[in-house]
Design a protein around this motif. Structure first.
Motif, PDB file in Angstrom:
ATOM      1  N   ALA A  72       0.848  -1.294   0.036  1.00 59.20           N
ATOM      2  CA  ALA A  72      -0.029   0.012   0.136  1.00 59.20           C
ATOM      3  C   ALA A  72       0.860   1.049  -0.098  1.00 59.20           C
ATOM      4  O   ALA A  72       0.575   2.377  -0.862  1.00 59.20           O
ATOM      5  CB  ALA A  72      -0.945  -0.157   1.212  1.00 59.20           C
ATOM      6  N   ILE A 100       0.619   4.153  -2.667  1.00 60.84           N
ATOM      7  CA  ILE A 100       0.358   5.414  -2.364  1.00 60.84           C
ATOM      8  C   ILE A 100       1.318   6.643  -2.319  1.00 60.84           C
ATOM      9  O   ILE A 100       1.459   7.586  -2.928  1.00 60.84           O
ATOM     10  CB  ILE A 100      -0.381   5.373  -0.899  1.00 60.84           C
ATOM     11  N   ASN A 145      -4.721   6.532  -5.184  1.00 60.71           N
ATOM     12  CA  ASN A 145      -5.534   6.860  -4.278  1.00 60.71           C
ATOM     13  C   ASN A 145      -5.886   5.418  -3.383  1.00 60.71           C
ATOM     14  O   ASN A 145      -5.352   4.246  -3.922  1.00 60.71           O
ATOM     15  CB  ASN A 145      -6.788   7.549  -4.389  1.00 60.71           C
ATOM     16  N   TYR A 146      -6.329   5.425  -2.291  1.00 57.18           N
ATOM     17  CA  TYR A 146      -6.687   4.286  -1.506  1.00 57.18           C
ATOM     18  C   TYR A 146      -7.692   3.479  -2.172  1.00 57.18           C
ATOM     19  O   TYR A 146      -7.263   2.126  -1.988  1.00 57.18           O
ATOM     20  CB  TYR A 146      -7.250   4.766  -0.058  1.00 57.18           C
ATOM     21  N   THR A 166      -5.527   1.467  -4.636  1.00 59.18           N
ATOM     22  CA  THR A 166      -4.822   0.861  -3.979  1.00 59.18           C
ATOM     23  C   THR A 166      -5.225  -0.582  -3.240  1.00 59.18           C
ATOM     24  O   THR A 166      -4.592  -1.541  -3.283  1.00 59.18           O
ATOM     25  CB  THR A 166      -4.065   1.439  -2.529  1.00 59.18           C
ATOM     26  N   ILE A 178      -6.894   7.691   5.252  1.00 56.15           N
ATOM     27  CA  ILE A 178      -7.737   7.551   4.418  1.00 56.15           C
ATOM     28  C   ILE A 178      -8.656   8.918   4.202  1.00 56.15           C
ATOM     29  O   ILE A 178      -8.464   9.549   3.055  1.00 56.15           O
ATOM     30  CB  ILE A 178      -8.522   6.424   4.628  1.00 56.15           C
ATOM     31  N   HIS A 210     -10.839   8.814   9.886  1.00 53.61           N
ATOM     32  CA  HIS A 210     -10.178   7.650   9.613  1.00 53.61           C
ATOM     33  C   HIS A 210     -10.591   6.316  10.505  1.00 53.61           C
ATOM     34  O   HIS A 210     -10.758   5.140  10.031  1.00 53.61           O
ATOM     35  CB  HIS A 210      -8.494   7.650   9.810  1.00 53.61           C
TER      36      HIS A 210
END
Lengths: 245, 289
Positions: free
Chosen positions: B51, B55, B61-62, B65, B127, B142
């Motif tokens: 990750a 990133i 972006n998440y 990912t 996030i 988050h």
């Protein structure tokens, strides 16, 4: 339908099956009897593919199924129903039956098979939402057979279905097995109770010390003095005399 | 006082949901193959590093990912099963040798991690930045995401196991391997699929937790040990037991951190663990067969 020729198999280090030959024709209900611990269950497990053979051949519908993995034999229509039942005890009756149709040919026909099984065993239909660990011994045995039927098998190898059942329930289970056989499903049945099971079988094989020592039609077997003496008379302990003869 | 307590409960439930995701993976593998997978924590670490790559290096972006890392980790899990475990399975003493093999794999992969990514700690951004205010309670966005993703994952796994054909087969194998074989389940194939799913669960937790802690090559051992305690606490192989245990221990962690201090969390966990085993030797919902 099923032919075994000179099959040898080992259980761990023990030579259990010694040159076993037998044949089951389509539509038959064949009974395999013999004393405890002489290789009857091992024979069924070997046919199903749970135990490897070291030599000899097993043919199912003229195809060699020696050492084929169990999932392949199930797909070919050969299902083994174990003596220990091996049910999924934390699931419901219905889930167990559904899983019986796991193989890719039976899965699409699941509803049809369920109908068939519930017709044969109305008791299972009543209990379908119940967790298996709450069933009685007789119901468990019926579920094991029902789950086996769900696979869409044309051949069932059933191991001691009377184990742990009262004589009354045993009778009932044998009646159901006869019903299944009449639906044109071939059955190889392992059983100790020759008196009861003999009445529904077409053919009887006797297995002692890993060998088939006798095989004939039920009618002849029931009149055979050796069988009579060893399995039908009062003197049931005299089993070992038979291998000498 | 009550304000603090409510905050601790909320944080306990959030922790519980993420512990549940980690522990469910361990529990599934144990239930199906009776193997305790020591490499589970390493999978947690590796997914956090992947990750970080996505990133920080590739500026993704998440969401993307997750879409990239989860399938990669699934394949990782399948490979782990095929390469490390399958050659040993069904051989003599395999239940012991496979456990040692997973331990060896964990150590090797951790060191590989150190070689590739160097031992310096890495950081991930949350996030979503910022906090949410609800009356006088403040929570970071988050944390809220962790909570919801955790709960959704749990529900999804539960549904998968009860409704799908493969899910039912996984439960079948965990309850009776011979029974599963004789109805035609390809048991070996199912073992590797379960490993894959279990590693995906570790990956979800690994990515969610990375922004809260630093990413280090040995960062997976903490979650592994905690996961093990949760699985044993809940009753080895019992999924519902594991879920209860995760939330109970998550709450205990939050309470102990608040009233006594974070260093006391582990002693309390172990104390509670010993207590539950004294009362119920097979864990909370362990089967008594």
């Amino acid at each position: 339908m099923l032919q075994l020729e000179k099959v040898n198999a080992y259980y761990d280090e023990f030579h259990v099956l010694k040159d076993v030959s037998l044949s089951v024709k389509e539509g038959q209900l064949v009974l395999l009897v013999g004393p405890n611990g002489h290789g009857k269950s091992t024979l069924l497990k070997t046919i199903a593919g749970l135990i490897r053979t070291t030599s000899g051949s097993i043919k199912f519908r003229d195809k060699n199924i020696n050492n084929l993995p169990v999932d392949k034999t199930v797909e070919m229509g050969l299902t083994y129903i174990s003596e220990e039942r091996n049910l999924f005890v934390e699931m419901t009756v219905l889930e167990n039956l559904k899983l019986g149709a796991y193989n890719c040919f039976a899965w699409p026909k699941m509803n049809h098979s369920l109908e068939l099984v519930f017709k044969l065993f109305p008791r299972l239909s009543e209990r379908k939402a119940q967790i298996v660990s709450t069933l009685s011994g007789g119901e468990l045995r019926m579920l094991a057979i029902g789950r086996g039927l769900m696979s869409g098998a044309s051949f069932l190898a059933i191991d001691e279905p009377s184990l742990g059942l009262s004589p009354l329930l045993t009778n009932e289970v044998f009646k159901k097995i006869k019903d299944i056989n009449e639906k044109n499903i071939t059955i190889l049945l392992v059983e100790q109770n020759i008196k009861l099971a003999g009445s529904i079988a077409n053919h009887i094989y006797l297995m002692e010390d890993g060998r088939i020592t006798y095989g004939d039609t039920t009618k002849k077997a029931m009149n055979n003095p050796i069988i009579k003496a060893a399995y039908l008379g009062k003197n049931r302990g005299a089993v070992h005399d038979l291998s000498v003869n | 006082m009550t304000y603090q307590l409510i905050e601790a409960i909320i944080s306990g439930i959030t922790l519980g949901s993420i512990y549940a995701v980690i522990a469910m993976g361990l529990c599934l593998v144990y239930g199906v193959s009776k193997i305790f997978n020591f490499a589970h924590g390493t999978m947690f670490t590796w997914s956090a590093y992947l990750a970080w790559l996505c990133i920080n290096q590739f500026r993704l972006n998440y969401l993307i990912t997750f879409i990239i890392v989860l399938p990669v980790m699934y394949c990782f899990g399948i490979a782990l099963e095929r390469i490390v475990i399958r050659p040993l399975r069904w051989k003599s003493d395999w239940q012991f040798t496979t456990i040692v093999a997973t331990l060896a794999t964990a150590i090797m992969l951790d060191n590989l991690c150190q070689i590739i990514f160097n031992p310096r700690t890495k950081m991930l951004p949350p996030i979503l930045n910022g906090t949410v205010k609800f009356q006088s309670y403040v929570m970071s966005k988050h944390e809220i995401i962790i909570f919801f993703v955790g709960i959704i994952t749990i529900i999804f796994v539960k549904l998968y196991l009860s409704k799908t054909k493969t899910g039912m087969a996984i439960r079948a194998v965990s309850q009776d391997v011979v029974g599963a074989q004789i109805i035609g389940i390809k048991v070996d194939q199912l073992f590797s699929r379960t490993f894959g799913i279990s590693v995906v669960l570790a990956a979800i937790a690994g990515i969610l937790m990375a922004p809260k802690f630093y990413i280090t090559p040995l960062g997976g051992w903490g979650p592994l040990i905690k996961g093990f305690i949760i699985v044993a606490f809940g009753g080895l192989g019992s999924l519902s037991g594991t879920l209860y245990a995760a939330f109970i221990l998550g709450l205990v962690e939050a309470m102990v951190s608040l009233y006594i201090g974070p260093l006391w969390v582990f002693p309390f966990w172990t104390l509670l663990f010993i207590l539950i085993l004294a009362i119920r030797p097979k864990g909370l919902l362990g089967s008594w067969g």
